[in-house]
Motif scaffolding. Sequence first.
Motif, mmCIF file in Angstrom:
data_model
loop_
_atom_site.group_PDB
_atom_site.id
_atom_site.type_symbol
_atom_site.label_atom_id
_atom_site.label_comp_id
_atom_site.label_asym_id
_atom_site.label_seq_id
_atom_site.Cartn_x
_atom_site.Cartn_y
_atom_site.Cartn_z
ATOM 1 N N LEU A 110 43.174 41.200 83.807
ATOM 2 C CA LEU A 110 43.350 41.757 84.721
ATOM 3 C C LEU A 110 43.511 42.720 84.688
ATOM 4 O O LEU A 110 43.183 44.238 85.840
ATOM 5 C CB LEU A 110 44.027 41.188 86.360
ATOM 6 C CG LEU A 110 44.061 40.246 86.665
ATOM 7 C CD1 LEU A 110 45.343 39.425 88.013
ATOM 8 C CD2 LEU A 110 42.996 39.490 87.482
ATOM 9 N N LEU B 260 46.816 42.227 93.674
ATOM 10 C CA LEU B 260 46.991 40.797 93.313
ATOM 11 C C LEU B 260 47.976 40.228 94.451
ATOM 12 O O LEU B 260 48.290 40.023 95.575
ATOM 13 C CB LEU B 260 48.620 40.765 92.423
ATOM 14 C CG LEU B 260 48.605 41.964 91.509
ATOM 15 C CD1 LEU B 260 50.137 41.456 90.518
ATOM 16 C CD2 LEU B 260 47.906 41.007 90.760
ATOM 17 N N LYS B 261 47.819 38.271 94.192
ATOM 18 C CA LYS B 261 48.146 38.046 95.505
ATOM 19 C C LYS B 261 49.398 37.613 96.012
ATOM 20 O O LYS B 261 50.119 37.613 95.165
ATOM 21 C CB LYS B 261 47.068 36.052 95.243
ATOM 22 C CG LYS B 261 46.284 36.049 94.965
ATOM 23 C CD LYS B 261 45.988 35.365 94.695
ATOM 24 C CE LYS B 261 43.876 34.792 93.776
ATOM 25 N NZ LYS B 261 43.650 34.068 93.763
ATOM 26 N N HIS C 246 52.211 34.617 94.505
ATOM 27 C CA HIS C 246 51.495 34.137 92.967
ATOM 28 C C HIS C 246 52.217 34.526 91.547
ATOM 29 O O HIS C 246 53.017 36.082 92.084
ATOM 30 C CB HIS C 246 50.044 34.183 93.295
ATOM 31 C CG HIS C 246 49.365 32.671 94.384
ATOM 32 N ND1 HIS C 246 48.823 32.503 94.189
ATOM 33 C CD2 HIS C 246 49.524 33.144 95.217
ATOM 34 C CE1 HIS C 246 48.451 31.905 94.879
ATOM 35 N NE2 HIS C 246 48.790 32.571 95.982
ATOM 36 N N ARG C 247 52.421 34.389 91.448
ATOM 37 C CA ARG C 247 53.404 34.842 89.514
ATOM 38 C C ARG C 247 52.103 35.038 88.770
ATOM 39 O O ARG C 247 50.928 34.589 88.550
ATOM 40 C CB ARG C 247 53.460 33.408 88.881
ATOM 41 C CG ARG C 247 54.573 32.676 89.588
ATOM 42 C CD ARG C 247 55.283 31.445 89.574
ATOM 43 N NE ARG C 247 54.123 30.265 89.138
ATOM 44 C CZ ARG C 247 53.614 29.479 87.956
ATOM 45 N NH1 ARG C 247 54.477 29.945 87.097
ATOM 46 N NH2 ARG C 247 53.235 28.896 88.449
ATOM 47 N N TYR C 248 51.796 36.230 87.743
ATOM 48 C CA TYR C 248 51.512 36.602 87.215
ATOM 49 C C TYR C 248 51.664 36.973 85.881
ATOM 50 O O TYR C 248 53.465 37.348 85.684
ATOM 51 C CB TYR C 248 50.865 38.052 87.523
ATOM 52 C CG TYR C 248 49.659 37.818 88.747
ATOM 53 C CD1 TYR C 248 48.810 37.477 88.744
ATOM 54 C CD2 TYR C 248 50.189 38.042 89.730
ATOM 55 C CE1 TYR C 248 47.567 37.639 89.727
ATOM 56 C CE2 TYR C 248 49.851 37.495 90.599
ATOM 57 C CZ TYR C 248 48.132 37.723 90.495
ATOM 58 O OH TYR C 248 47.344 37.156 92.473
ATOM 59 N N THR D 20 47.520 38.202 83.338
ATOM 60 C CA THR D 20 46.932 36.758 83.719
ATOM 61 C C THR D 20 47.461 36.040 84.533
ATOM 62 O O THR D 20 48.441 36.040 85.000
ATOM 63 C CB THR D 20 47.302 35.945 82.536
ATOM 64 O OG1 THR D 20 48.339 36.002 82.168
ATOM 65 C CG2 THR D 20 45.893 36.555 81.468
ATOM 66 N N TYR D 21 46.862 35.705 85.874
ATOM 67 C CA TYR D 21 46.751 34.825 87.074
ATOM 68 C C TYR D 21 47.820 33.207 86.138
ATOM 69 O O TYR D 21 47.553 32.444 85.511
ATOM 70 C CB TYR D 21 46.062 34.443 87.823
ATOM 71 C CG TYR D 21 46.465 33.825 88.730
ATOM 72 C CD1 TYR D 21 47.409 34.107 89.772
ATOM 73 C CD2 TYR D 21 45.789 32.411 88.848
ATOM 74 C CE1 TYR D 21 47.656 33.204 91.175
ATOM 75 C CE2 TYR D 21 46.559 31.603 89.939
ATOM 76 C CZ TYR D 21 46.634 32.120 91.026
ATOM 77 O OH TYR D 21 47.252 31.499 91.849
ATOM 78 N N ASP E 267 48.334 23.944 88.970
ATOM 79 C CA ASP E 267 48.974 24.708 89.519
ATOM 80 C C ASP E 267 49.966 23.687 89.501
ATOM 81 O O ASP E 267 51.569 24.578 89.125
ATOM 82 C CB ASP E 267 48.243 25.768 89.929
ATOM 83 C CG ASP E 267 46.885 27.148 90.041
ATOM 84 O OD1 ASP E 267 47.095 26.716 88.678
ATOM 85 O OD2 ASP E 267 46.899 27.279 90.917
#
Length: 362
Positions: free
Chosen positions: A26, A112-113, A116-118, A237-238, A273
């Motif tokens: 990203l 970013l959501k 959610h983890r990155y 990265t997601y 996930d």
Amino acid sequence: MRLRFIHILSLSLFTLIFSSAVSQNLVHNGGFEDFIECPIKMSNLNKDAEYWSAPTLGTTDYFNECSKTKLGIPLNFKGKQEAFEGNGYAGLYLFAPKDYREYIQVQLSETLKKGHRYRLSLSLSLSEKSDGAVMDIGAVFSEKPLSIHTKRQLSNATLASEITKTTHAKQFSSNGFYDDKKNWMQVELDIVAKGFESTLILGNFKSNGGTNYLDFGKNTVNDEGYSYYYLDDITLTYLGPEYKPNQSYVLNHVNFDFDRFELEPKAKQSLKDVYEYLKKNPSLKVSISGHTDDLGSEEYNEVLSNERANTVARHLIRLGLEKTRITYAGYGNKIPLDSTLTDKARRKNRRVEFVMTEFVDE
């Protein structure tokens, strides 16, 4: 035979594209390969590096092999270092007298959501002419790019006073000082997004007094010294959603067609996930519940909902999750999310939910 070859080639291409999308970086120009102009003068990051800028008055540098000046690679005004990969990298002070600091920032390819983890990672190398090393480098995320009129460190108090929404600085994990002048050192950290993060800022957000600093003994007692680092290969990265124990979640994209219990491709990614999260958290187990719409008899819907829950459980097992960490049950149409008698509501009710709880190995 030729038809089969084309089919296999198309399937392989689809898999490659899908995998790339899932693990997409990203960070624009994370390897500093793209530039507007080949570096000529120092303090040039804002002018020369594509997508990157300095959020303060600190004069961050950009280096590239194309440069015939002191901003070249591998030789430059701070020493000698090949790029981690490619032809470019950035350079900045993480420690300097009077709390002078330099930072780099970049707008992300998407916001970013929330929840959610990155994973953020980068490579860094201490310049040969540095007086000492630090073990403090961190990241801040903001709602939009920053422009702060200071040459000093960006403390959490300074960031909080800005109109632009920012996160608190988070440190990369360290096993010691970043003191390698020959090789690139890799660091990473994981975050859970708040949902507004669209810009990444990197640097040392601590004052000199709060920074862990290793003096190489080059200076007199009263001199604070300098720590100058090269940065390269920056990726974000997601990883997937962040799941809290004892909280019910509806599985994304696991909304079944009428009277069906097969998983669609997007549903399988959602389950991956969940599996990855459970794999990284071995103390958790998962309870899966299947649900239907209001069409059909009560007895039939209980069987159908149980099949839907069982389908999800079997898929998690195929991915590698132990059977002892999974329970499942069907509840028919007894617990609708939407009780209106519409096609949209019925599709929403044809779902699977899950709850993660602490797992006790007996």
